[in-house]
Design a protein around this motif. Structure first.
Motif, short mmCIF file in Angstrom:
data_model
loop_
_atom_site.label_atom_id
_atom_site.label_comp_id
_atom_site.label_asym_id
_atom_site.label_seq_id
_atom_site.Cartn_x
_atom_site.Cartn_y
_atom_site.Cartn_z
N ASP A 191 -16.27 -11.34 4.94
CA ASP A 191 -15.69 -12.56 4.40
C ASP A 191 -14.34 -12.23 3.79
O ASP A 191 -13.40 -12.99 3.89
CB ASP A 191 -16.60 -13.14 3.31
CG ASP A 191 -17.95 -13.53 3.87
OD1 ASP A 191 -17.97 -14.24 4.88
OD2 ASP A 191 -18.97 -13.09 3.32
N ARG A 192 -14.31 -11.08 3.13
CA ARG A 192 -13.04 -10.63 2.55
C ARG A 192 -12.86 -9.15 2.80
O ARG A 192 -13.83 -8.41 2.90
CB ARG A 192 -13.01 -10.90 1.04
CG ARG A 192 -12.69 -12.36 0.72
CD ARG A 192 -12.36 -12.52 -0.73
NE ARG A 192 -13.45 -12.04 -1.57
CZ ARG A 192 -13.27 -11.48 -2.75
NH1 ARG A 192 -12.05 -11.30 -3.23
NH2 ARG A 192 -14.31 -11.08 -3.46
N CYS B 209 -5.94 -7.96 -0.56
CA CYS B 209 -7.33 -8.36 -0.62
C CYS B 209 -7.39 -9.82 -0.25
O CYS B 209 -6.65 -10.63 -0.79
CB CYS B 209 -7.87 -8.12 -2.03
SG CYS B 209 -9.59 -8.51 -2.20
N GLY B 210 -8.21 -10.16 0.71
CA GLY B 210 -8.33 -11.56 1.10
C GLY B 210 -9.16 -11.69 2.36
O GLY B 210 -9.72 -10.71 2.84
N THR B 211 -9.23 -12.90 2.89
CA THR B 211 -9.96 -13.10 4.14
C THR B 211 -9.16 -12.44 5.26
O THR B 211 -7.96 -12.23 5.13
CB THR B 211 -10.13 -14.59 4.46
OG1 THR B 211 -8.82 -15.13 4.66
CG2 THR B 211 -10.81 -15.34 3.34
N ASP C 196 -6.22 -14.48 6.15
CA ASP C 196 -5.33 -14.44 5.01
C ASP C 196 -4.46 -13.19 5.05
O ASP C 196 -3.24 -13.22 4.84
CB ASP C 196 -6.22 -14.43 3.76
CG ASP C 196 -5.46 -14.75 2.51
OD1 ASP C 196 -4.42 -15.43 2.63
OD2 ASP C 196 -5.91 -14.34 1.42
N ARG D 100 -0.49 -12.76 5.57
CA ARG D 100 0.36 -12.18 4.57
C ARG D 100 1.16 -10.98 5.07
O ARG D 100 2.10 -10.55 4.44
CB ARG D 100 -0.47 -11.76 3.36
CG ARG D 100 -0.04 -12.54 2.13
CD ARG D 100 -0.64 -11.95 0.91
NE ARG D 100 -2.08 -12.18 0.88
CZ ARG D 100 -2.85 -11.66 -0.06
NH1 ARG D 100 -2.34 -10.88 -0.98
NH2 ARG D 100 -4.14 -11.91 -0.06
#
Lengths: 312, 306
Positions: free
Chosen positions: B208-209, B221-223, B226, B230
């Motif tokens: 999920d992340r 840090c993120g999906t 995401d 980035r």
């Protein structure tokens, strides 16, 4: 954490809201270790009995004992006790010694290297259960090999047997105290030795040296005094002496260095080793368990693979 | 994947604040902040030596941190007792233990340590080892062995499962089966999973992340999407123009570019292809940025903690 991250947090799973991650109280009662430990000991014992390699090792001991008894002739000097009986009593002591100081450390080092110790550390109550299982295993192995040895030699080659209730009692306490003297020591060794292959090499030599200097296989009085004194520091001499007192007639005392069985001294030295062993084993085992982690396991595995000892 | 959304009520399963780790002069972790929430699959990604293993071992309670604050299931891992251990499952890559045991025997034995274990037979079915139940552990293939490790890891119904490079050495089919299993645990049973891996595809598929750990810091840090968004790597658009020449252009806004192209061409575009940056692009970008020494410029990564 960053706002960005919090914004993509996942939704709570239905039904889990009532048990947030923040509960510090132990939600589940821990079960007693004893059941798991005894179960584990039973299973390990079954594996040992089913393993042809282990079993042939134990049977070899008995065969060697029978051969000794058949080939050694004559009497213990100054007595009418067969020399073979003295050697068999010493061999019985060596069996106990070897279970505590060779078999046990080898098991511990192997299980440490393979990760069994780490898995049990990660399991609630795993380490106490492991120790209980190992104690059970060692006691059964010791009593089993000793019983097999004494019974087989008594039946087949007229080997020595305790002469009366007093001698049986001596056999019992010397065996118990002897195990207490060597098992914690073996556990301490198993906690510090590097890996199963090096461990065996490191333990084997001193053990064999003690076997020949402790008067286990021939009368101690035939050895130089200095060697006798050095060997008297270690438990094997006293285990052998104690077992001789249980298995040989009292008249055989004449061949002892002190002219007697020195049972109080046997008890004292073995107790002292038991205390030293426990004092060493407890912190060392604790340290060994604490140091176990996945990365150490991986590092050891890589090293073993590089040295060609195990397959990747 | 579930719909994202903040969960103000539940406290995180793992919460780490400014965790540092140093061995003498060697600094391995330089202030890690982490929040992993219940039911989440969280992947920790990073090159060797980035501090992944150290981070996970601190969370598992196997290593003492130098500084910082950690709560795992509400408890400091350094002081986690048996009750805490019972709520955590572990799958490590180097386990070769209990070789003489039989598969079902081992699983049944480890069930006795837990107050509310899973049924060993059902568990064997879940990991696809029913046919191997009577087999000795050292006769299992690598993939089967790892699935047994997973079964042992979840036999006590853990709330949190640590998976350490779980599919190293798997063939593609074993890997896919393993992914299905992990997804089931997380989606159907609400188990929180912390996964460390080298395998970007695996992280993208399961997590999920994702947090990327480079040089002892969490870079991003993120999906997965995401992260890709980035990353400085931009979407690449390729097409063949009317005169037959091949074109490629990098843009942050591929939709606008494609729309423009269609308007210009007043019709379909030959060989049109839009390539989003993969997780791998992101990952390589992060690692290279750290190598360049330009790693001071990572404000989106850290900060924000009080």
């Amino acid at each position: 954490m960053t706002d960005k991250v919090d914004a993509v947090d996942t939704a709570d799973v239905a039904g889990m809201n009532d048990a947030p991650g923040g509960t510090a109280e132990p939600r589940r009662p821990t079960r007693p270790y004893w059941r798991a430990g005894l179960l584990r000991g039973g299973i390990e014992l079954r594996h040992l009995l089913r393993n042809p390699k282990e079993m042939s090792g134990q049977l070899t001991n008995v065969v060697v004992a029978l051969l000794i008894a058949a080939y050694v002739s004559g009497e213990v000097p100054g007595t009418d006790t067969p020399m073979a009986h003295l050697v068999l009593a010493g061999f019985a002591a060596y069996l106990l010694f070897q279970i505590g100081l060779i078999s046990l450390p080898q098991m511990l080092v192997t299980e440490r290297e393979e990760g069994a110790l780490l898995r049990l550390r990660a399991t609630p109550g795993g380490i106490p259960a492991y120790l209980i299982a190992k104690c059970l295993l060692v006691v059964v192995m010791a009593v089993g090999s000793l019983g097999l040895l004494v019974a087989a030699t008594a039946l087949l080659v007229d080997g020595p047997l305790p002469g009366g209730p007093g001698d049986w009692l001596t056999l019992l306490w010397v065996t118990t105290l002897g195990l207490l003297a060597v098992v914690p020591l073996g556990a301490a060794l198993g906690a510090v030795l590097p890996n199963p292959r090096e461990a065996l090499a490191l333990i084997m030599l001193p053990t064999m040296g003690l076997l020949f200097t402790s008067g286990a296989v021939f009368p101690i009085t035939s050895l130089p005094v200095l060697v006798q004194q050095a060997a008297a520091v270690f438990p094997l001499k006293w285990m052998a002496q104690g077992l001789r007192s249980a298995l040989l007639p009292d008249s055989a005392r004449a061949a002892e260095a002190a002219g007697s069985w020195e049972l109080p001294m046997v008890a004292l030295v073995l107790t002292a080793w038991a205390v030293i062993g426990f004092l060493l084993a407890i912190p060392l085992l604790r340290r060994a368990a604490r140091r176990e982690s996945g990365s150490r396991l991986t590092a050891r595995h890589r090293k073993a693979v590089r040295s060609g000892a195990v397959l990747a | 994947m579930r719909a994202p959304g903040p969960t103000p009520t539940a406290r995180p399963v793992i919460r780490a604040r400014n965790v540092t780790m140093a061995y003498g002069d060697l600094v391995v972790l330089r202030g890690i902040d982490l929040d992993v929430h219940r039911g989440e699959v969280f992947a920790l990604l990073g090159p060797n030596g980035a501090g992944k293993t150290t981070t996970v071992e601190i969370l598992e309670g196997f290593r003492q941190r130098s500084a910082g604050e950690v709560r795992v299931l509400g408890t400091d891992p350094e002081r986690g007792g048996d009750a805490w251990r019972g709520r955590i499952g572990l799958v490590l890559q180097s386990w070769r233990d209990h070789r003489r045991w039989r598969v079902a025997e081992l699983l049944t034995h480890f069930a006795t340590y837990y107050p509310d274990p899973r049924d060993p037979a059902e568990l064997l079915a879940l990991v696809g080892l029913t046919d191997q139940a009577g087999r000795q552990v050292d006769r299992l293939s690598g993939g089967q062995r790892r699935r047994l490790d997973v079964a042992l890891g979840i036999v006590g119904r853990p709330e949190l499962l640590f998976l350490d490079e779980p599919t190293t050495g798997f063939d593609p089919e074993a890997r896919r089966e393993f992914h299905v299993l992990v997804e089931r645990l997380a989606r159907e049973e609400g188990v929180t999973v912390l996964l460390t891996t080298h395998d970007l595809v695996e992280a993208e598929r399961l997590a999920d992340r994702i947090a990327m750990l480079v040089g002892g810091r969490i870079r991003v840090c993120g999906t997965p999407s995401d992260l890709a968004r980035r990353a400085a790597a931009q979407t690449e658009v390729r097409w063949t123009a009317g005169d037959g020449t091949a074109h490629r252009e990098r843009t942050k806004d591929p939709s606008r570019l494609v729309w423009q192209l269609h308007r210009d061409a007043e019709g379909p575009i030959a060989d049109l292809e839009v390539r989003r940056p993969t997780l791998e692009d992101t990952y390589l970008h992060m690692v290279h940025r750290a190598d360049d020494g330009t790693d001071q410029a990572a404000p989106a990564v850290r900060g924000g903690h009080r």
